[in-house]
Design a protein around this motif. Structure first.
Motif, PDB file in Angstrom:
ATOM      1  N   ARG A  93       0.868  -1.194   0.000  1.00 38.31           N
ATOM      2  CA  ARG A  93       0.000   0.000   0.000  1.00 38.31           C
ATOM      3  C   ARG A  93       0.897   1.234   0.000  1.00 38.31           C
ATOM      4  N   LEU A  94       0.663   2.135  -0.935  1.00 35.26           N
ATOM      5  CA  LEU A  94       1.542   3.291  -1.113  1.00 35.26           C
ATOM      6  C   LEU A  94       0.826   4.597  -0.790  1.00 35.26           C
ATOM      7  N   ARG A  95       1.597   5.505  -0.198  1.00 35.74           N
ATOM      8  CA  ARG A  95       1.187   6.914  -0.133  1.00 35.74           C
ATOM      9  C   ARG A  95       2.150   7.673  -1.031  1.00 35.74           C
ATOM     10  N   LEU A  96       1.616   8.353  -2.026  1.00 31.28           N
ATOM     11  CA  LEU A  96       2.421   8.996  -3.059  1.00 31.28           C
ATOM     12  C   LEU A  96       2.370  10.512  -2.916  1.00 31.28           C
ATOM     13  N   TYR A  97       3.514  11.137  -3.140  1.00 30.11           N
ATOM     14  CA  TYR A  97       3.586  12.599  -3.185  1.00 30.11           C
ATOM     15  C   TYR A  97       4.278  13.000  -4.480  1.00 30.11           C
ATOM     16  N   PHE A  98       3.842  14.111  -5.043  1.00 33.96           N
ATOM     17  CA  PHE A  98       4.347  14.589  -6.321  1.00 33.96           C
ATOM     18  C   PHE A  98       4.883  16.007  -6.168  1.00 33.96           C
ATOM     19  N   ASN A  99       5.849  16.390  -7.040  1.00 31.18           N
ATOM     20  CA  ASN A  99       6.355  17.757  -6.989  1.00 31.18           C
ATOM     21  C   ASN A  99       5.429  18.697  -7.765  1.00 31.18           C
ATOM     22  N   SER A 100       5.803  19.953  -7.865  1.00 27.78           N
ATOM     23  CA  SER A 100       4.919  20.957  -8.463  1.00 27.78           C
ATOM     24  C   SER A 100       4.707  20.760  -9.957  1.00 27.78           C
ATOM     25  N   LEU A 101       5.545  19.930 -10.587  1.00 30.91           N
ATOM     26  CA  LEU A 101       5.385  19.641 -12.013  1.00 30.91           C
ATOM     27  C   LEU A 101       4.649  18.318 -12.243  1.00 30.91           C
ATOM     28  N   GLY A 102       4.212  17.685 -11.163  1.00 28.79           N
ATOM     29  CA  GLY A 102       3.466  16.445 -11.299  1.00 28.79           C
ATOM     30  C   GLY A 102       4.326  15.197 -11.349  1.00 28.79           C
ATOM     31  N   HIS A 103       5.647  15.334 -11.123  1.00 26.61           N
ATOM     32  CA  HIS A 103       6.543  14.176 -11.132  1.00 26.61           C
ATOM     33  C   HIS A 103       6.567  13.533  -9.753  1.00 26.61           C
ATOM     34  N   ILE A 104       6.703  12.223  -9.717  1.00 30.46           N
ATOM     35  CA  ILE A 104       6.768  11.515  -8.454  1.00 30.46           C
ATOM     36  C   ILE A 104       7.962  12.010  -7.642  1.00 30.46           C
ATOM     37  N   ALA A 105       7.753  12.255  -6.342  1.00 32.54           N
ATOM     38  CA  ALA A 105       8.812  12.759  -5.464  1.00 32.54           C
ATOM     39  C   ALA A 105       9.053  11.860  -4.270  1.00 32.54           C
ATOM     40  N   LEU A 106       8.002  11.185  -3.769  1.00 32.83           N
ATOM     41  CA  LEU A 106       8.156  10.340  -2.595  1.00 32.83           C
ATOM     42  C   LEU A 106       7.122   9.230  -2.620  1.00 32.83           C
ATOM     43  N   MET A 107       7.577   8.001  -2.368  1.00 37.30           N
ATOM     44  CA  MET A 107       6.689   6.849  -2.224  1.00 37.30           C
ATOM     45  C   MET A 107       6.881   6.281  -0.828  1.00 37.30           C
ATOM     46  N   GLN A 108       5.772   6.084  -0.119  1.00 35.69           N
ATOM     47  CA  GLN A 108       5.829   5.545   1.230  1.00 35.69           C
ATOM     48  C   GLN A 108       5.028   4.255   1.310  1.00 35.69           C
ATOM     49  N   ASN A 109       5.635   3.226   1.882  1.00 34.61           N
ATOM     50  CA  ASN A 109       4.962   1.954   2.116  1.00 34.61           C
ATOM     51  C   ASN A 109       4.227   2.043   3.457  1.00 34.61           C
ATOM     52  N   ILE A 110       2.901   1.897   3.446  1.00 29.78           N
ATOM     53  CA  ILE A 110       2.116   2.133   4.651  1.00 29.78           C
ATOM     54  C   ILE A 110       1.179   0.955   4.938  1.00 29.78           C
ATOM     55  N   ASP A 111       0.708   0.900   6.200  1.00 30.00           N
ATOM     56  CA  ASP A 111      -0.272  -0.119   6.568  1.00 30.00           C
ATOM     57  C   ASP A 111      -1.680   0.430   6.371  1.00 30.00           C
ATOM     58  N   TRP A 161      17.742   8.410  -6.587  1.00 33.43           N
ATOM     59  CA  TRP A 161      16.782   7.859  -5.647  1.00 33.43           C
ATOM     60  C   TRP A 161      17.486   7.607  -4.328  1.00 33.43           C
ATOM     61  N   GLU A 162      16.723   7.748  -3.248  1.00 36.01           N
ATOM     62  CA  GLU A 162      17.216   7.477  -1.907  1.00 36.01           C
ATOM     63  C   GLU A 162      16.231   6.555  -1.204  1.00 36.01           C
ATOM     64  N   VAL A 163      16.753   5.498  -0.592  1.00 35.09           N
ATOM     65  CA  VAL A 163      15.934   4.545   0.148  1.00 35.09           C
ATOM     66  C   VAL A 163      15.993   4.938   1.625  1.00 35.09           C
ATOM     67  N   LEU A 164      14.814   5.048   2.253  1.00 31.56           N
ATOM     68  CA  LEU A 164      14.724   5.529   3.625  1.00 31.56           C
ATOM     69  C   LEU A 164      13.964   4.537   4.494  1.00 31.56           C
ATOM     70  N   ASP A 165      14.253   4.576   5.806  1.00 29.88           N
ATOM     71  CA  ASP A 165      13.504   3.761   6.759  1.00 29.88           C
ATOM     72  C   ASP A 165      12.365   4.579   7.358  1.00 29.88           C
ATOM     73  N   ASN A 166      11.733   4.055   8.407  1.00 34.11           N
ATOM     74  CA  ASN A 166      10.605   4.749   9.038  1.00 34.11           C
ATOM     75  C   ASN A 166      10.990   6.097   9.626  1.00 34.11           C
ATOM     76  N   ASP A 167      12.278   6.249   9.988  1.00 38.97           N
ATOM     77  CA  ASP A 167      12.754   7.497  10.575  1.00 38.97           C
ATOM     78  C   ASP A 167      13.320   8.452   9.530  1.00 38.97           C
ATOM     79  N   SER A 168      13.100   8.117   8.247  1.00 39.68           N
ATOM     80  CA  SER A 168      13.601   8.926   7.125  1.00 39.68           C
ATOM     81  C   SER A 168      15.121   8.987   7.084  1.00 39.68           C
ATOM     82  N   GLU A 169      15.756   7.933   7.630  1.00 41.26           N
ATOM     83  CA  GLU A 169      17.202   7.788   7.535  1.00 41.26           C
ATOM     84  C   GLU A 169      17.535   6.878   6.361  1.00 41.26           C
ATOM     85  N   LEU A 170      18.695   7.130   5.740  1.00 39.88           N
ATOM     86  CA  LEU A 170      19.118   6.296   4.626  1.00 39.88           C
ATOM     87  C   LEU A 170      19.248   4.845   5.059  1.00 39.88           C
TER      88      LEU A 170
END
Length: 417
Positions: free
Chosen positions: A195-213, A241-250
């Motif tokens: 299950r994803l929560r998606l955020y996009f930048n001001s031009l409509g490009h994908i900026a952040l994908m979060q795996n959520i419950d 691309w940067e892979v992050l954990d729950n604490d937004s750490e690499l």
């Protein structure tokens, strides 16, 4: 603020298209030319050309043609080298799936069908003959399913039967994917985000994908990753691309098992350098055996050479395949691949360690269709592949020029499949 990001994205999308060279005037059907396409991670995102070209330049190289009707709705995307139809190459994203894609519209639907270089409708991603989007009352995509030739809904090759999108008040989007029996499906094979929560930048490009419950909480997968932060340029070309954990750490994770991936592109939007880094920002080899790579293209935009480098940027071999350099030769038109071969750091021919051959040769029939692929050792002799056992493959075609058969032979000429 609900859906504000989509309104902004669509506005920028249509305004941005005036950069490219049109084939006719505004308010009439029009074609724009691009060298590549914008990166996407989800079929929610509208497909967009990247790096505009004039018609004159496009007709000298590989390019995409984006066609729009008099209402400025996208009607087709097609890929060519000059005026020769081609299947998409390294420039494609996850959802550019055929030489030509045709878009049609109803009041509450958007459909995409797919066509070969011979103009025949084809299946993609398994048995998918058509992508069918359902639209909400505001015209936004709310779901996607796949249909085969008879119209029956099917799973795609990633095991996804249906996408569903929910728009959030703060501008994000929830993406749910389900298989045929209604169980959650991952984003694609090897990428264990569900299950994803998606955020996009001001031009409509994908900026952040979060795996959520189910409650919206970040959830780390088995590799320790719960977020992918993506950096693109204004044209939608992939930079990092940067892979992050729950604490937004690499965190090293997901398929490549790295924390950071960095790309350098040329003026046509093609990747020319790539490197992988760990959570301490130090170069590392990824799960696929690559630390750094450099790629060279010909005047048409075809890959002709790729080399690999280690953590100190010294020439090195691919960790698993055992070669340093890949060379590809094309015919004079840039449409037909003639050969592919592997070399070590001393530029000597070397065999691919997991496949067992040094060179691949391609032969074509009088209709310009690929007829035979042969695998050779360092001495130029036929050799059986380690993985399939084949020394050469012969293709058959029907009267419409569609591939209908493939036969595998060993080095003695015996049929093995």
């Amino acid at each position: 603020m609900k859906r504000v990001f989509l309104i902004m994205a669509m506005t920028m999308f249509f305004n941005g298209m005036v950069k490219a060279s049109p084939e006719s005037n505004a308010l009439e059907p029009v074609v724009y030319y691009y060298s590549t396409v914008a990166f996407v991670e989800t079929p929610l995102t509208y497909l967009k050309g990247s790096i505009p070209l004039s018609k004159e330049e496009a007709l000298q190289r590989n390019h995409y043609r984006f066609s729009y009707d008099e209402l400025h709705r996208l009607t087709s995307i097609s890929f060519y080298n000059g005026n020769t139809p081609r299947d998409p190459n390294h420039t494609a994203n996850h959802f550019i799936l055929a030489h030509r894609m045709v878009f049609t519209y109803e009041s509450d639907k958007e459909m995409i069908t797919f066509y070969s270089t011979k103009g025949k409708q084809i299946d993609v991603m398994g048995n998918c003959r058509e992508f069918v989007y359902q639209l909400d009352d505001n015209g936004f995509r709310k779901s996607l399913h796949f249909a085969k030739g008879e119209g029956e809904k099917v799973e795609n090759a990633w095991g996804i039967y249906r996408y569903q999108w929910t728009y959030l008040d703060h501008g994000g989007v929830i993406e749910d994917r389900f298989d045929k029996v209604g169980k959650p499906a991952s984003i694609r094979p090897g990428f264990k985000f569900f299950r994803l929560r998606l955020y996009f930048n001001s031009l409509g490009h994908i900026a952040l994908m979060q795996n959520i419950d189910k409650d919206g909480n970040l959830t780390e997968n088995g590799s320790g990753a719960s977020q992918d932060r993506i950096t693109l340029n204004a044209e939608g070309n992939f930079y990092q691309w940067e892979v992050l954990d729950n604490d937004s750490e690499l965190e090293k994770g997901n398929g490549p098992n790295v924390a950071i991936g960095i790309l350098e592109i040329n003026k046509y939007g093609y990747e020319v350098r790539m490197e992988q880094r760990d959570e301490n920002n130090k170069p590392i080899y990824n799960h696929y055996g690559i630390c750094r790579s450099r790629t060279i293209y010909d005047r048409f935009g075809n890959i002709v050479e790729r080399r690999f480098y280690d953590e100190e940027d010294n020439p090195s071999n691919h960790k698993f395949a055992g070669y340093h350099k890949l060379k590809i030769k094309w015919d004079t038109t840039g449409n037909r691949r003639d050969s592919l071969s592997y070399y070590d750091v001393d530029d000597k021919p070397t065999e691919h360690h997991t496949r067992g051959y040094q060179k691949v040769e391609y032969a074509y029939n009088d209709k310009n269709l690929l007829e035979k692929i042969s695998y050779l050792d360092v001495h130029g002799n036929l050799v059986n592949r380690k993985d399939t056992g084949a020394a050469y493959m012969v293709y058959g075609y029907d009267d419409n020029g569609q591939r209908s058969a493939v036969t595998l032979f060993d080095s003695t000429g015996k049929i093995i499949r």
